[in-house]
Design an enzyme around this catalytic site. Structure first.
Site, PDB file in Angstrom:
ATOM      1  N   HIS A 290       0.860  -1.196   0.000  1.00 38.02           N
ATOM      2  CA  HIS A 290       0.000   0.000   0.000  1.00 38.02           C
ATOM      3  C   HIS A 290       0.893   1.242   0.000  1.00 38.02           C
ATOM      4  O   HIS A 290       1.438   1.628   1.040  1.00 38.02           O
ATOM      5  CB  HIS A 290      -0.870  -0.038   1.256  1.00 38.02           C
ATOM      6  CG  HIS A 290      -1.987   0.963   1.300  1.00 38.02           C
ATOM      7  ND1 HIS A 290      -2.126   1.982   0.382  1.00 38.02           N
ATOM      8  CD2 HIS A 290      -3.041   1.084   2.163  1.00 38.02           C
ATOM      9  CE1 HIS A 290      -3.218   2.683   0.694  1.00 38.02           C
ATOM     10  NE2 HIS A 290      -3.777   2.161   1.768  1.00 38.02           N
TER      11      HIS A 290
ATOM     12  N   ASN B 110      -2.848   6.805  -0.897  1.00 39.30           N
ATOM     13  CA  ASN B 110      -3.804   7.392   0.055  1.00 39.30           C
ATOM     14  C   ASN B 110      -3.196   8.075   1.274  1.00 39.30           C
ATOM     15  O   ASN B 110      -3.811   8.134   2.337  1.00 39.30           O
ATOM     16  CB  ASN B 110      -4.822   6.325   0.493  1.00 39.30           C
ATOM     17  CG  ASN B 110      -5.625   5.798  -0.688  1.00 39.30           C
ATOM     18  OD1 ASN B 110      -5.504   6.318  -1.804  1.00 39.30           O
ATOM     19  ND2 ASN B 110      -6.427   4.778  -0.476  1.00 39.30           N
TER      20      ASN B 110
ATOM     21  N   ASN C 196      -6.003  12.453   3.343  1.00 41.06           N
ATOM     22  CA  ASN C 196      -5.004  12.494   4.418  1.00 41.06           C
ATOM     23  C   ASN C 196      -4.012  13.647   4.244  1.00 41.06           C
ATOM     24  O   ASN C 196      -2.839  13.537   4.616  1.00 41.06           O
ATOM     25  CB  ASN C 196      -4.266  11.154   4.577  1.00 41.06           C
ATOM     26  CG  ASN C 196      -5.136  10.096   5.212  1.00 41.06           C
ATOM     27  OD1 ASN C 196      -5.935  10.406   6.092  1.00 41.06           O
ATOM     28  ND2 ASN C 196      -4.999   8.847   4.778  1.00 41.06           N
TER      29      ASN C 196
ATOM     30  N   TYR D 122      -0.608   7.386   3.251  1.00 45.97           N
ATOM     31  CA  TYR D 122       0.002   6.632   4.351  1.00 45.97           C
ATOM     32  C   TYR D 122       1.530   6.618   4.191  1.00 45.97           C
ATOM     33  O   TYR D 122       2.079   7.314   3.330  1.00 45.97           O
ATOM     34  CB  TYR D 122      -0.636   5.235   4.434  1.00 45.97           C
ATOM     35  CG  TYR D 122      -2.115   5.367   4.753  1.00 45.97           C
ATOM     36  CD1 TYR D 122      -2.521   5.856   5.995  1.00 45.97           C
ATOM     37  CD2 TYR D 122      -3.090   5.084   3.804  1.00 45.97           C
ATOM     38  CE1 TYR D 122      -3.878   6.040   6.288  1.00 45.97           C
ATOM     39  CE2 TYR D 122      -4.447   5.268   4.088  1.00 45.97           C
ATOM     40  CZ  TYR D 122      -4.831   5.744   5.331  1.00 45.97           C
ATOM     41  OH  TYR D 122      -6.158   5.938   5.620  1.00 45.97           O
TER      42      TYR D 122
HETATM   43  C1  LIG Z   1     -15.000   2.291   3.333  1.00 47.66           C
HETATM   44  C2  LIG Z   1     -13.749   2.441   2.506  1.00 47.66           C
HETATM   45  C3  LIG Z   1     -12.576   1.901   2.970  1.00 47.66           C
HETATM   46  C4  LIG Z   1     -11.407   1.977   2.207  1.00 47.66           C
HETATM   47  N1  LIG Z   1     -10.264   1.365   2.657  1.00 47.66           N
HETATM   48  C5  LIG Z   1      -9.163   1.323   1.874  1.00 47.66           C
HETATM   49  C6  LIG Z   1      -8.022   0.570   2.264  1.00 47.66           C
HETATM   50  O1  LIG Z   1      -7.997  -0.089   3.311  1.00 47.66           O
HETATM   51  N2  LIG Z   1      -6.944   0.590   1.427  1.00 47.66           N
HETATM   52  C7  LIG Z   1      -6.921   1.297   0.251  1.00 47.66           C
HETATM   53  O2  LIG Z   1      -5.916   1.283  -0.465  1.00 47.66           O
HETATM   54  N3  LIG Z   1      -8.014   1.993  -0.145  1.00 47.66           N
HETATM   55  C8  LIG Z   1      -9.123   1.997   0.621  1.00 47.66           C
HETATM   56  N4  LIG Z   1     -10.247   2.652   0.177  1.00 47.66           N
HETATM   57  C9  LIG Z   1     -10.294   3.185  -1.194  1.00 47.66           C
HETATM   58  C10 LIG Z   1     -10.898   2.142  -2.143  1.00 47.66           C
HETATM   59  O3  LIG Z   1     -10.046   1.027  -2.282  1.00 47.66           O
HETATM   60  C11 LIG Z   1     -11.145   2.734  -3.535  1.00 47.66           C
HETATM   61  O4  LIG Z   1      -9.931   3.273  -4.000  1.00 47.66           O
HETATM   62  C12 LIG Z   1     -12.229   3.805  -3.534  1.00 47.66           C
HETATM   63  O5  LIG Z   1     -13.398   3.346  -2.891  1.00 47.66           O
HETATM   64  C13 LIG Z   1     -12.564   4.235  -4.969  1.00 47.66           C
HETATM   65  O6  LIG Z   1     -13.086   3.144  -5.709  1.00 47.66           O
HETATM   66  P1  LIG Z   1     -14.662   3.078  -6.054  1.00 47.66           P
HETATM   67  O7  LIG Z   1     -14.976   4.347  -6.800  1.00 47.66           O
HETATM   68  O8  LIG Z   1     -14.853   1.849  -6.871  1.00 47.66           O
HETATM   69  O9  LIG Z   1     -15.399   3.017  -4.725  1.00 47.66           O
HETATM   70  C14 LIG Z   1     -11.419   2.635   0.951  1.00 47.66           C
HETATM   71  C15 LIG Z   1     -12.626   3.213   0.510  1.00 47.66           C
HETATM   72  C16 LIG Z   1     -13.780   3.119   1.257  1.00 47.66           C
HETATM   73  C17 LIG Z   1     -15.057   3.694   0.723  1.00 47.66           C
END
Ligand SMILES: Cc1cc2nc3c(=O)[nH]c(=O)nc-3n(C[C@H](O)[C@H](O)[C@H](O)COP(=O)(O)O)c2cc1C
Length: 358
Positions: A175, A178, A235, A180
């Site tokens: 990872h 985002n 973040n 981190y």
């Molecule tokens: C509830 C939630 C939790 C997430 N947790 C993570 C995570 O643990 N690791 C990560 O890389 N992205 C995380 N994301 C980002 C998602 O992996 C993804 O990039 C984001 O939802 C956009 O994709 P989508 O438009 O298909 O929802 C999270 C997003 C949401 C909504």
């Protein structure tokens, strides 16, 4: 025949029955000691018709934690807990990789061993608040890691990778997205170091490359992916020249021969994002590419047909639709995700979304 979302493929040595991936999703439902529970196994197994499941971000060490109830991969109880998850997914013919996570400064002393300060490339406080067991609390100014500490962090990634393999995962995803720790090193808004881990793009990419090398040495490159989010301001992070930086990141990852590069192609929150050419980034990377953010069935199929992506990852849609593959196949209506139950709680909004069968 042109490939579409339902065509099988391979990411490194991981064979996928279709090109639909579940994006990593933090759900804050681990048990005591940050150990995965039976309910977590049930949740992932419900989604095992995806070509690939990517787990929620999973802390690699005690200091890597930044949120309540996130399942770790740094002690033997956690490994045992994850074994239930991988076994349940494999029993349904699914594939699952674990997302390796260090939050860096996105934490709080109350979540750290000995209530220590969170660590980061530089002592720069993020705007905003941390989710803690005591509710939202202001972020604090983190402690800048000394150069002597970085090999220990790399070693934590390697150990966590071995733990993930011991737990039965098909691979791991580093990872680096985002906001981190690894992203904090990559982007110059959060990395003000003056040693060989700061300054130039080459220096800011160094820790990611050292971590990737260590993880590859344990798992083999054909079972390792890397996730990046070049534009995501989430973040409180930014970079003065994201295109150049992430083109460089893609170039630098090429020699490893990774299973995939996974790209969050935009921002979660925050407007006025800088211009960015994801097609150009994709051309820089010579291996398989997972695209994510805002995709639906039509956009996913278009990305695969055009050769932009090999696999498409779905986040919010997978929270609410355990049988997303079947729903896409049948053009069935989709359940709407319930935002109130995203982070934490019990079965409600977690394992109780209905399938087409009810
Ligand atoms: C509830 C939630 C939790 C997430 N947790 C993570 C995570 O643990 N690791 C990560 O890389 N992205 C995380 N994301 C980002 C998602 O992996 C993804 O990039 C984001 O939802 C956009 O994709 P989508 O438009 O298909 O929802 C999270 C997003 C949401 C909504």
């Amino acid at each position: 025949m042109t490939a579409d979302l339902f065509s099988p493929t391979k990411l490194g040595s991981i064979a996928l029955k279709n090109r639909i991936a579940m994006a990593p999703l933090t759900r804050n439902r681990a048990g005591q000691g940050n150990v995965p529970q039976l309910i977590n196994a049930e949740y992932y197994a419900q989604r095992a018709s995806a070509g690939l499941l990517i787990t929620e971000a999973t802390p690699i060490s005690a200091t890597a934690h930044g949120y309540p109830a996130t399942p770790g991969i740094h002690d033997s109880e956690q490994v045992e807990g994850w074994k239930q998850v991988t076994a349940a997914v494999h029993a349904k013919g699914g594939k699952i990789v674990l997302q390796l996570w260090h939050v860096g400064r996105i934490s709080h002393p109350s979540l750290q061993p000995g209530h220590a300060l969170p660590v980061a490339p530089s002592a720069i406080k993020p705007a905003g608040q941390a989710f803690t067991y005591e509710g939202l609390q202001d972020f604090v100014t983190p402690r800048a890691l000394s150069i002597e500490e970085l090999p220990g962090i790399v070693a934590d990634y390697a150990r966590a990778t071995q733990n993930a393999l011991d737990a039965g995962f098909d691979g791991v995803e580093v990872h680096a997205a985002n906001g981190y720790l690894l992203d904090q090193f990559l982007r110059d808004g959060t990395n003000h170091r003056t040693d060989e881990y700061g300054g130039s793009m080459e220096n800011r990419t160094r820790l990611l490359l050292e971590v990737t090398k260590a993880v590859v040495e344990v798992a083999g490159a054909d079972r390792v992916g890397v996730r990046i989010s070049p534009l995501n301001p989430f973040n409180d992070i930014s970079d003065s020249n994201p295109q150049a930086l992430f083109n460089h990141v893609a170039d630098s990852l090429n020699p490893f021969g990774l299973a995939y590069l996974h790209v969050v192609e935009g921002g979660m929150g925050g407007d006025n994002l800088p211009a960015f050419d994801f097609a150009a980034l994709r051309r820089h990377f010579h291996g398989s590419y997972i695209a994510n953010l805002g995709y639906d069935k039509a956009k996913g199929n278009a990305a695969i047909a055009s050769g932009h992506a090999d696999v498409v990852a779905y986040g919010a849609l997978y929270i609410a639709n355990p049988d997303l593959v079947a729903r896409f196949q049948q053009d069935a209506p989709l359940n709407a995700p319930d935002h109130a139950t995203f982070y934490g709680g019990d079965a409600k909004g977690y394992t109780d979304y209905p399938t087409l069968q009810g």
